[in-house]
Design a protein around this motif. Sequence first.
Motif, PDB file in Angstrom:
ATOM      1  N   ARG A  68       0.814  -1.217   0.000  1.00 13.81           N
ATOM      2  CA  ARG A  68       0.000   0.000   0.000  1.00 13.81           C
ATOM      3  C   ARG A  68       0.845   1.264   0.000  1.00 13.81           C
ATOM      4  O   ARG A  68       0.486   2.262  -0.635  1.00 13.81           O
ATOM      5  N   THR A  69       1.971   1.249   0.699  1.00 10.67           N
ATOM      6  CA  THR A  69       2.792   2.453   0.837  1.00 10.67           C
ATOM      7  C   THR A  69       4.082   2.402   0.040  1.00 10.67           C
ATOM      8  O   THR A  69       4.727   3.430  -0.136  1.00 10.67           O
ATOM      9  N   ALA A 227       0.684  11.013  10.534  1.00  8.23           N
ATOM     10  CA  ALA A 227       0.110  11.003   9.186  1.00  8.23           C
ATOM     11  C   ALA A 227       0.158   9.610   8.578  1.00  8.23           C
ATOM     12  O   ALA A 227      -0.801   9.155   7.935  1.00  8.23           O
ATOM     13  N   TYR A 228       1.270   8.916   8.801  1.00  6.51           N
ATOM     14  CA  TYR A 228       1.421   7.560   8.260  1.00  6.51           C
ATOM     15  C   TYR A 228       0.396   6.611   8.879  1.00  6.51           C
ATOM     16  O   TYR A 228      -0.295   5.873   8.164  1.00  6.51           O
ATOM     17  N   GLY A 229       0.292   6.631  10.205  1.00  6.80           N
ATOM     18  CA  GLY A 229      -0.629   5.720  10.874  1.00  6.80           C
ATOM     19  C   GLY A 229      -2.084   6.012  10.572  1.00  6.80           C
ATOM     20  O   GLY A 229      -2.868   5.106  10.257  1.00  6.80           O
ATOM     21  N   LEU A 232      -2.888   5.311   6.857  1.00  5.25           N
ATOM     22  CA  LEU A 232      -2.934   3.872   6.575  1.00  5.25           C
ATOM     23  C   LEU A 232      -4.206   3.235   7.138  1.00  5.25           C
ATOM     24  O   LEU A 232      -4.785   2.332   6.533  1.00  5.25           O
ATOM     25  N   SER A 233      -4.653   3.718   8.288  1.00  4.50           N
ATOM     26  CA  SER A 233      -5.810   3.115   8.952  1.00  4.50           C
ATOM     27  C   SER A 233      -7.145   3.695   8.486  1.00  4.50           C
ATOM     28  O   SER A 233      -8.122   2.947   8.332  1.00  4.50           O
ATOM     29  N   THR A 248      -3.733  11.813   2.452  1.00  5.32           N
ATOM     30  CA  THR A 248      -5.165  12.011   2.675  1.00  5.32           C
ATOM     31  C   THR A 248      -5.394  13.034   3.772  1.00  5.32           C
ATOM     32  O   THR A 248      -4.498  13.353   4.554  1.00  5.32           O
ATOM     33  N   TRP A 249      -6.621  13.527   3.815  1.00  6.01           N
ATOM     34  CA  TRP A 249      -6.994  14.465   4.875  1.00  6.01           C
ATOM     35  C   TRP A 249      -7.023  13.778   6.232  1.00  6.01           C
ATOM     36  O   TRP A 249      -6.743  14.396   7.251  1.00  6.01           O
ATOM     37  N   GLU A 250      -7.379  12.495   6.242  1.00  4.82           N
ATOM     38  CA  GLU A 250      -7.341  11.755   7.504  1.00  4.82           C
ATOM     39  C   GLU A 250      -5.902  11.656   8.014  1.00  4.82           C
ATOM     40  O   GLU A 250      -5.643  11.768   9.216  1.00  4.82           O
ATOM     41  N   GLY A 251      -4.965  11.455   7.091  1.00  8.33           N
ATOM     42  CA  GLY A 251      -3.561  11.430   7.472  1.00  8.33           C
ATOM     43  C   GLY A 251      -3.096  12.778   7.995  1.00  8.33           C
ATOM     44  O   GLY A 251      -2.333  12.846   8.973  1.00  8.33           O
ATOM     45  N   PHE A 252      -3.563  13.849   7.371  1.00  8.67           N
ATOM     46  CA  PHE A 252      -3.207  15.184   7.863  1.00  8.67           C
ATOM     47  C   PHE A 252      -3.764  15.414   9.262  1.00  8.67           C
ATOM     48  O   PHE A 252      -3.091  16.022  10.111  1.00  8.67           O
ATOM     49  N   ALA A 253      -4.984  14.951   9.518  1.00  8.74           N
ATOM     50  CA  ALA A 253      -5.568  15.095  10.858  1.00  8.74           C
ATOM     51  C   ALA A 253      -4.740  14.330  11.882  1.00  8.74           C
ATOM     52  O   ALA A 253      -4.467  14.830  12.982  1.00  8.74           O
TER      53      ALA A 253
END
Length: 345
Positions: A68-69, A227-229, A232-233, A248-253
Amino acid sequence: MTDAPGPGGSVPPEPPPSRRSAADVRRAQAAGEAGSPSHMRAARAEFETHVAHARAEFEEANERIKQRTGRDLIVAIAIGLAIGAVVIASLIFYKWIFVIFAIAAMSLGVFEFTRALLAAGRRVDVIPQLTCGVALLLSGYFLPLWLHWIVTIVVVVFLIVWRLLAQMIAHDGRTYAAVVSDVLTTGFVQLYVPFLGSLALILLARPGGEWWVLAFIIVTVAADTGAYGAGLSFGRHPMAPRISPKKTWEGFAGSLVAALIAGVLLAIYMLGLPWWAGLIFGAAITATATIGDLGESMIKRDLGIKDMSSWLPGHGGVLDRLDSILPSATAALALSYLLAPLVVS
């Protein structure tokens, strides 16, 4: 030897074998079997089976993450811990070791960047770039701030003149637009890697600057890890799909939350600042780290490459690890001046 007497002064007789309970016999047999070689071999085989199963599950999870990464998680963690240990030790014990480490990292970053530019058809002078980069970093640590700015201007002008003279000598019919692009690239390389790196050494040279450098590096790493965790989740909504599709924005959060927590803790326990100053510190580092990450992704997309190099397995190139740290040095240096009056002595 005799058994110790009981409360009444006499030794209670051992019950004959015929009167022992079946449970006592089974316990005795189990105790004897537990020490037998066959039982030990069975226990060892069972343990090895559990270890192999756990290892297979971990490798399977690591392979999914790698697909994935594009990163090998185990190798990346090992290299990251090794680099982190060197950085922390140098900042805590001897500043000059960190200066040497910074010069080495800058030189590798400039080298792999210029090599990528040359592969893309740009004209960049590697040796002058490296020499001027070392001079720029040393001036940031040893010279006053105003003199460092003069050195920066002189270095950039020198490299541009060098590139123009080299082009005049070449007589290869290169177009005007290509020459202008080469000149702009020459100045950009020096300002992007050595100059931003020199800001970290300016911060290091200040009284207590080693703690500020360590703090902003820790917050940057925390932001990258968050951001990575989180990406990825929970990553579902791309942040900048045309620049970096995996962000992603979730990663930024997750990056922001991790940086804010790290900023507050470091402000209180390392920098001697109020907790709310740690929020400012964490938010500023998150912003600059994200900009730096996206900026390098844009450069790599323009050059048509995935990583600057493969020198750091699991990470890519040196510049791929410095992409968020270099611009964060600017925010850390500025905040060290702005927040200095709040430091509790």
